[in-house]
Design a protein around this motif. Structure first.
Motif, PDB file in Angstrom:
ATOM      1  N   CYS A   1       0.814  -1.211   0.000  1.00 17.80           N
ATOM      2  CA  CYS A   1       0.000   0.000   0.000  1.00 17.80           C
ATOM      3  C   CYS A   1       0.845   1.257   0.000  1.00 17.80           C
ATOM      4  O   CYS A   1       1.046   1.871   1.038  1.00 17.80           O
ATOM      5  CB  CYS A   1      -0.908   0.091   1.218  1.00 17.80           C
ATOM      6  SG  CYS A   1      -1.795  -1.373   1.618  1.00 17.80           S
TER       7      CYS A   1
ATOM      8  N   GLY B   1      -4.240  -0.932   9.587  1.00 18.21           N
ATOM      9  CA  GLY B   1      -3.798  -1.786   8.477  1.00 18.21           C
ATOM     10  C   GLY B   1      -4.899  -2.053   7.471  1.00 18.21           C
ATOM     11  O   GLY B   1      -4.701  -1.936   6.256  1.00 18.21           O
ATOM     12  N   GLY B   2      -6.068  -2.386   7.975  1.00 19.55           N
ATOM     13  CA  GLY B   2      -7.183  -2.695   7.085  1.00 19.55           C
ATOM     14  C   GLY B   2      -7.652  -1.459   6.328  1.00 19.55           C
ATOM     15  O   GLY B   2      -8.018  -1.527   5.157  1.00 19.55           O
ATOM     16  N   GLU B   3      -7.634  -0.330   7.018  1.00 14.05           N
ATOM     17  CA  GLU B   3      -8.056   0.908   6.354  1.00 14.05           C
ATOM     18  C   GLU B   3      -7.123   1.252   5.206  1.00 14.05           C
ATOM     19  O   GLU B   3      -7.557   1.731   4.142  1.00 14.05           O
ATOM     20  CB  GLU B   3      -8.093   2.053   7.380  1.00 14.05           C
ATOM     21  CG  GLU B   3      -9.280   1.958   8.335  1.00 14.05           C
ATOM     22  CD  GLU B   3      -9.139   2.821   9.578  1.00 14.05           C
ATOM     23  OE1 GLU B   3     -10.119   2.905  10.348  1.00 14.05           O
ATOM     24  OE2 GLU B   3      -8.064   3.390   9.802  1.00 14.05           O
TER      25      GLU B   3
ATOM     26  N   ARG C   1      -7.978  -0.865   2.228  1.00 13.43           N
ATOM     27  CA  ARG C   1      -9.210  -0.419   1.555  1.00 13.43           C
ATOM     28  C   ARG C   1      -8.961   0.854   0.768  1.00 13.43           C
ATOM     29  O   ARG C   1      -9.478   1.026  -0.344  1.00 13.43           O
ATOM     30  CB  ARG C   1     -10.315  -0.216   2.593  1.00 13.43           C
ATOM     31  CG  ARG C   1     -10.849  -1.546   3.128  1.00 13.43           C
ATOM     32  CD  ARG C   1     -11.900  -1.328   4.190  1.00 13.43           C
ATOM     33  NE  ARG C   1     -11.322  -1.207   5.523  1.00 13.43           N
ATOM     34  CZ  ARG C   1     -11.880  -0.542   6.523  1.00 13.43           C
ATOM     35  NH1 ARG C   1     -13.025   0.095   6.330  1.00 13.43           N
ATOM     36  NH2 ARG C   1     -11.318  -0.510   7.695  1.00 13.43           N
TER      37      ARG C   1
ATOM     38  N   ARG D   1      -8.102   3.715  -4.423  1.00 16.21           N
ATOM     39  CA  ARG D   1      -7.239   4.424  -5.349  1.00 16.21           C
ATOM     40  C   ARG D   1      -7.086   3.643  -6.658  1.00 16.21           C
ATOM     41  O   ARG D   1      -6.995   4.234  -7.738  1.00 16.21           O
ATOM     42  CB  ARG D   1      -5.856   4.644  -4.717  1.00 16.21           C
ATOM     43  CG  ARG D   1      -4.959   5.530  -5.557  1.00 16.21           C
ATOM     44  CD  ARG D   1      -3.593   5.706  -4.946  1.00 16.21           C
ATOM     45  NE  ARG D   1      -2.897   4.426  -4.795  1.00 16.21           N
ATOM     46  CZ  ARG D   1      -1.718   4.289  -4.214  1.00 16.21           C
ATOM     47  NH1 ARG D   1      -1.108   5.335  -3.702  1.00 16.21           N
ATOM     48  NH2 ARG D   1      -1.144   3.107  -4.115  1.00 16.21           N
TER      49      ARG D   1
ATOM     50  N   THR E   1      -6.963  -8.381   0.768  1.00 17.80           N
ATOM     51  CA  THR E   1      -7.753  -8.718   1.962  1.00 17.80           C
ATOM     52  C   THR E   1      -6.880  -9.234   3.094  1.00 17.80           C
ATOM     53  O   THR E   1      -7.382  -9.822   4.048  1.00 17.80           O
ATOM     54  CB  THR E   1      -8.809  -9.799   1.610  1.00 17.80           C
ATOM     55  OG1 THR E   1      -8.114 -10.973   1.157  1.00 17.80           O
ATOM     56  CG2 THR E   1      -9.738  -9.329   0.522  1.00 17.80           C
TER      57      THR E   1
ATOM     58  N   ASN F   1      -5.368  -7.822   5.551  1.00 13.34           N
ATOM     59  CA  ASN F   1      -5.508  -7.266   6.892  1.00 13.34           C
ATOM     60  C   ASN F   1      -6.950  -6.919   7.255  1.00 13.34           C
ATOM     61  O   ASN F   1      -7.168  -6.121   8.154  1.00 13.34           O
ATOM     62  CB  ASN F   1      -4.639  -6.011   7.027  1.00 13.34           C
ATOM     63  CG  ASN F   1      -3.193  -6.368   7.274  1.00 13.34           C
ATOM     64  OD1 ASN F   1      -2.895  -7.125   8.191  1.00 13.34           O
ATOM     65  ND2 ASN F   1      -2.305  -5.845   6.456  1.00 13.34           N
ATOM     66  N   VAL F   2      -7.907  -7.467   6.519  1.00 11.77           N
ATOM     67  CA  VAL F   2      -9.293  -7.137   6.868  1.00 11.77           C
ATOM     68  C   VAL F   2     -10.044  -8.403   7.264  1.00 11.77           C
ATOM     69  O   VAL F   2      -9.631  -9.513   6.937  1.00 11.77           O
ATOM     70  CB  VAL F   2     -10.014  -6.446   5.680  1.00 11.77           C
ATOM     71  CG1 VAL F   2      -9.337  -5.119   5.365  1.00 11.77           C
ATOM     72  CG2 VAL F   2     -10.037  -7.336   4.460  1.00 11.77           C
TER      73      VAL F   2
END
Ligand SMILES: Nc1ncnc2c1ncn2[C@@H]1O[C@H](COP(=O)(O)OP(=O)(O)OP(=O)(O)O)[C@@H](O)[C@H]1O
Ligand SMILES: Nc1ncnc2c1ncn2[C@@H]1O[C@H](COP(=O)(O)OP(=O)(O)OP(=O)(O)O)[C@@H](O)[C@H]1O
Ligand SMILES: [Mg+2]
Ligand SMILES: [Mg+2]
Lengths: 223, 301, 301, 223
Positions: free
Chosen positions: D87, D137-139, D142, D147, D162, D164-165
């Motif tokens: 990310c 992390g999850g945010e 996402r 982006r 997926t 970290n979600v």
């Protein structure tokens, strides 16, 4: 080992936790779960003093975390193995030196054989000389775990150590943590993988903490 | 005392591991060395300029302010009497160390540049000159002037001030510029090294966070940065000083005739001054980096 | 031509977005400005020194080399004849622009410092002086010397060379130091800005990778860096130049009597030179940053 | 859209892929799986030209990836939405500007309303002004997904989006990708979560590529 007394935590504009009271007894094994953005990572940061509570008191090894000096905080962290969600490494040092770094920082000598054994165990023996940026996501997480346990700390805080590895490796990591727990270490592991929590039932007597609506709940057997 | 000195530990010895934990920051490292070298080089020149003009001003101020001339113009039959009178007055004047009438030979030497070597000094109704050397304290020129006017009307006091003071002032102005440049160079160097260290620290945020995470104490982290920047600055300043000193030593020696524009070099013990430059630079770097390191470290829990 | 100029686009206009994508690099930004300011300040002084000594050397070299004195010592009855002869010879000598015998008044002025104002010049068998102004090309001193010896045995040529040449040499040496310092300052500034830009680029590796990932072209990424460093350097150099020029303008004016040590200031159109310094610094920064940016960018796919 | 012809890839000291020939047809949906360190991320990097093959040929939108100039590579990437495993964000810009950055870079204006809608969809509307380092992390994952899709690219390459979600969010992300696929976009998603691949069966006709022993295999129904 770690006690939260009526802890409140919030960032400007958003409250994360309120009225959290909990105790991680020596030798216990806890999972920490909750939706993404609930505050799992933040709670773990409270546990090793990177964050200070907005209210209440966090006691680490019996000492109030906000009353520790910076050097006391540093020494306290040598007793805690931390797997950070972002796996922080020194990108210019090869993997083996990164894993042995906690010993170096504490002024101890790394035992070459034990280091190789540890790397073999996490499946990174072949990458001992690789630089962290060239590792795959899963390899980084395994390296972070190896670094967290090399000092044989009293306590292990692992923030989603299985986020980027496949199911077999997840189970392997879980088994390592369970074994360390049986050796008397206190373990707190944040994860969003409910299957993994279920799988742990046979391995260790773990308790599940869930962050829900800013509160910390002890999850029942409804998992 | 020993406890105080322990903050110097990062420079000498210490575990080599602490050095490895900071990545070699290529451009910043070179930048620091280059800054130190360039500044040391310029400092050498500023120092040399200040010293040369200092010597110059001192020499002028010293030799001229402490000497004066009295000129006695009078009819030939009175001149010896007035000269004796002047010498008598001078003997009684506090602040006069030594006075003597010049011989015709000396007068000729003085006039030679203007009139040529064949001047028949003996035959000329030239004024008689009296050379006066003042003591440290100096005499009261106004008082002497009045007394001479009363006792030897043909005598005129010329304390050279009028002719040479502007030269001394000029030399002192150049010296001031040299010293001002030196101060500026020192200040700019300190600021540059501080900023370079801050830039290196800022670029190494991840390193600092990772080290704090695994329990490194502040002084362990600071040690590597401080040591590295101090040594780099020292190396750069040594190179710059050496190059500057070499350039000055190789400059064509000032011919003696140049007189008032002495050579730009250092003389004798003055050569110790350039040696102070790298030491000063290293101390600057040590203090600046240490302060910058602890300031940055406090922002990371 | 227009196409070539388009590489300047980053400086003027361009979407403001490109600026936002580079984080403000606190210490590096300050470092660049300070470096530019300090170097501009020092450059001003070096420039002023070079110019002042240049003027000095020119004046001496010009006025002294082009003037000479002929001293005629002879019995009183021959002096006028020899003077006329000398003037006649001079008239025929190529390279002599102008020659005239000094009046007794001028002779007195010349000797006054030494002998006092009451000197009865008319009564003295003083040598007659002839002032000679050479043309651009100058005369053949050796030939003139021989001819004078033959035609006016009492005449001695003094072309001042002997007295003033070392002074000119000294002034020119100081000017050389000034120019050398200027070259050094320019080189050091270019290197420092390059390194500062490289440090900033290296510290922004993540930014560059993220931008390449989402499809940013090299010139988009370079633009922000180049623009920022050029403007910072310009600002710093302007400040340094202004401070330096102010310091020089405020320096006590050189008294006229100082003569050979002229003021350190700029005169007339020379004030345009300091203006070149910020422009030069900005151009340096533009080129250095652009090259550094594209070099770093090539390392990221 | 993307074709691999007998592609070989290796780093000094280790071979990762050899003899890989594959084709991601327009409108197709592929999962990419394999053990940690098998080369999933490396294969995705080949697909957008960050890596060049050691042997063979990679064609992106019909052009040989190694023959593209740097500017052509940049323009090609505007047609591909990439979710990088790490990310990559600009840490000094708020989330909304980060998400809108591909538009900005391509010289287009961001539509404020569409942006808000997109952020709402990934559950980050409240964090529009937050800086990336303060996201969980999850945010971050996402946000990276948001982006990747903002330019409405022809193709989406998602590297473990997926990781970290939690399960619900994973399903939601999967559904978004499936929907984009139905709209005609080509999708390649690397994941180690076999449950997710199984869950996709009902949503879209996805094919599963598996890296095993340096080869790329089309996995059967044995999942
Ligand atoms: N420094 C900060 N400033 C402002 N907000 C922050 C900061 N750090 C975290 N947050 C916010 O706090 C919330 C909780 O973050 P945290 O990282 O603890 O979540 P998490 O439970 O670990 O989530 P995930 O499972 O996605 O990792 C998030 O919404 C995040 O944006
Ligand atoms: N730049 C590099 N230099 C050397 N080796 C590298 C480099 N990049 C990756 N590797 C190695 O290539 C292998 C594959 O890496 P890659 O990131 O493609 O794996 P992955 O399948 O994505 O794994 P994960 O599921 O853990 O993310 C790893 O063993 C890694 O160490
Ligand atoms: Mg988290
Ligand atoms: Mg990967």
């Amino acid at each position: 080992m770690i006690e939260f007394h009526d802890v409140t935590l919030g960032y400007p504009g958003s409250d994360l936790l309120s009225g959290v009271t909990m105790k991680l007894a020596p030798g216990s094994f806890h999972f920490l779960t909750g939706p993404s953005g609930a505050g799992k990572t933040s709670l773990i940061k409270l546990c090793y003093g990177e964050l200070a509570p907005n209210g209440g008191r966090v006691e680490i090894f019996g000492e109030d975390s906000v009353k520790m000096s910076r050097d006391e905080t540093a020494r306290m962290r040598r007793r805690i193995g931390i797997v950070h969600q972002d796996c922080q490494f020194l990108d210019h040092l090869p993997l083996d030196e990164n894993v042995a770094l906690p010993l170096e920082v504490a002024g101890q000598k790394a035992d070459g054989e034990a280091l190789t054994e540890l790397l073999t165990w996490v499946g990174l023996a072949g990458q001992a000389q690789a630089l962290p940026p060239s590792l795959s996501g899963g390899e980084r997480q395994r390296a972070a775990l190896a670094r967290a346990v090399i000092m044989s700390p009293d306590m292990i805080l692992a923030d989603e150590p299985t986020g980027n590895v496949d199911w077999d490796m997840s189970l392997k990591i879980l088994k390592l943590l369970a074994e360390l727990n049986r050796m008397g270490k206190t373990v707190l592991m944040a994860t969003h993988d409910l299957n993994l929590i279920r799988a742990a039932k046979g391995l260790t007597s773990a308790r599940v903490l869930r962050i829900q609506g800013k509160r910390l709940q002890l999850a029942g057997s409804d998992l | 005392m020993i406890a105080r000195l322990s903050i110097l530990a990062p420079l000498f010895g210490g575990r080599s591991g602490a050095d490895r934990v900071v990545p070699s920051t290529g451009p910043t490292a070179l930048l620091t060395m280059l800054t130190a070298a360039a500044m040391a080089f310029l400092a050498i020149f500023a120092l040399a300029l200040a010293m040369a003009t200092g010597r110059l001003a001192d020499r002028w101020a010293g030799s001229l302010e402490r000497s004066a001339t009295i000129r006695i113009s009078a009819p030939a039959d009175q001149i010896d009497r007035q000269t004796a009178k002047v010498l008598e007055v001078l003997e009684q004047t506090p602040g006069v160390e030594f006075a003597r009438a010049t011989t015709p030979d000396e007068t000729r030497k003085l006039l030679e540049p203007w009139l040529g070597p064949d001047l028949p000094v003996e035959d000329l109704p030239l004024p008689q000159l009296v050379e006066v050397t003042q003591s440290e304290a100096g005499f009261d020129a106004e008082g002497l002037h009045l007394r001479l006017a009363a006792e030897a009307p043909g005598a005129v006091l010329d304390d050279h001030e009028r002719w040479r003071a502007p030269l001394v002032a000029s030399a002192e102005r150049i010296r001031a510029i040299g010293l001002l440049s030196l101060a500026l160079i020192t200040g700019a160097t300190a600021a540059m090294i501080t900023l370079a260290a801050q830039a290196a620290l800022a670029a190494n945020g991840q390193v600092i966070r990772a080290l704090r995470l695994i329990g490194a104490e502040d002084r362990y982290i600071a040690r590597a940065f401080v040591r590295r920047f101090t040594l780099r600055t020292l190396a750069g300043a040594l190179a710059g000083t050496f190059a500057g000193a070499l350039a000055i030593a190789l400059m064509p020696a000032a011919e003696e005739e140049a007189g008032f524009l002495t050579g730009l070099g250092f003389q004798g013990l003055q050569w110790l001054w350039p040696l102070a430059i790298p030491a000063l630079a290293a101390i600057l770097a040590f203090v600046a980096t240490r302060m910058a390191a602890f300031r940055v470290l406090r922002t990371v829990r």
